[in-house]
Design a protein around this motif. Structure first.
Motif, mmCIF file in Angstrom:
data_model
loop_
_atom_site.group_PDB
_atom_site.id
_atom_site.type_symbol
_atom_site.label_atom_id
_atom_site.label_comp_id
_atom_site.label_asym_id
_atom_site.label_seq_id
_atom_site.Cartn_x
_atom_site.Cartn_y
_atom_site.Cartn_z
ATOM 1 N N MET A 1 0.851 -1.165 0.000
ATOM 2 C CA MET A 1 0.000 0.000 0.000
ATOM 3 C C MET A 1 0.910 1.246 0.000
ATOM 4 O O MET A 1 1.968 1.254 0.594
ATOM 5 C CB MET A 1 -0.911 -0.024 1.212
ATOM 6 N N VAL A 2 0.470 2.289 -0.628
ATOM 7 C CA VAL A 2 1.219 3.535 -0.715
ATOM 8 C C VAL A 2 0.996 4.336 0.562
ATOM 9 O O VAL A 2 -0.119 4.474 1.027
ATOM 10 C CB VAL A 2 0.767 4.355 -1.941
ATOM 11 N N SER A 3 2.086 4.853 1.108
ATOM 12 C CA SER A 3 1.976 5.627 2.340
ATOM 13 C C SER A 3 1.916 7.127 2.046
ATOM 14 O O SER A 3 2.303 7.580 0.968
ATOM 15 C CB SER A 3 3.164 5.335 3.254
ATOM 16 N N VAL A 4 1.471 7.863 3.034
ATOM 17 C CA VAL A 4 1.420 9.322 2.921
ATOM 18 C C VAL A 4 2.836 9.866 2.731
ATOM 19 O O VAL A 4 3.054 10.787 1.941
ATOM 20 C CB VAL A 4 0.747 9.934 4.171
ATOM 21 N N ASP A 5 3.805 9.290 3.434
ATOM 22 C CA ASP A 5 5.190 9.746 3.306
ATOM 23 C C ASP A 5 5.716 9.569 1.879
ATOM 24 O O ASP A 5 6.453 10.416 1.377
ATOM 25 C CB ASP A 5 6.104 8.994 4.284
ATOM 26 N N GLU A 6 5.342 8.467 1.226
ATOM 27 C CA GLU A 6 5.775 8.250 -0.151
ATOM 28 C C GLU A 6 5.192 9.312 -1.086
ATOM 29 O O GLU A 6 5.860 9.780 -1.994
ATOM 30 C CB GLU A 6 5.358 6.861 -0.626
ATOM 31 N N ILE A 7 3.970 9.688 -0.828
ATOM 32 C CA ILE A 7 3.335 10.718 -1.651
ATOM 33 C C ILE A 7 4.001 12.066 -1.407
ATOM 34 O O ILE A 7 4.371 12.776 -2.344
ATOM 35 C CB ILE A 7 1.824 10.794 -1.358
ATOM 36 N N ARG A 8 4.179 12.411 -0.144
ATOM 37 C CA ARG A 8 4.780 13.711 0.198
ATOM 38 C C ARG A 8 6.218 13.836 -0.275
ATOM 39 O O ARG A 8 6.657 14.919 -0.655
ATOM 40 C CB ARG A 8 4.715 13.934 1.706
ATOM 41 N N SER A 9 6.975 12.746 -0.232
ATOM 42 C CA SER A 9 8.386 12.797 -0.620
ATOM 43 C C SER A 9 8.575 12.923 -2.123
ATOM 44 O O SER A 9 9.663 13.244 -2.579
ATOM 45 C CB SER A 9 9.112 11.543 -0.119
ATOM 46 N N GLY A 10 7.510 12.655 -2.877
ATOM 47 C CA GLY A 10 7.624 12.722 -4.330
ATOM 48 C C GLY A 10 8.173 11.444 -4.931
ATOM 49 O O GLY A 10 8.476 11.381 -6.111
#
Length: 72
Positions: A1-10
């Protein structure tokens, strides 16, 4: 699953449609389907979206598993 941190980090920048839609489909099947729940997507300023992006949204709305819709 994709995490919020992965989204925020680009980290997901440049990911393919398959790279991003697979985790979304997994989320629908694991979290929403057992609850008999559904996701709602609201898009502000949708008139500014490209035709290609609108097509991607349409495709995601057609996700199925075992012939059952995962979204409505």
């Amino acid at each position: 699953m994709v995490s919020v941190d992965e989204i925020r980090s680009g980290r997901l920048r440049g990911s393919s449609r398959t790279d991003l839609s697979y985790p979304l489909g997994t989320m629908f099947s694991r979290l929403l389907q057992p609850l008999k729940a559904f996701a709602v997507v609201m898009i502000d300023e949708a008139h500014n979206l490209t035709t290609d992006l609108l097509e991607e949204i349409r495709i995601l709305s057609d996700l199925e598993k075992n012939r059952q819709k995962l979204s409505r």
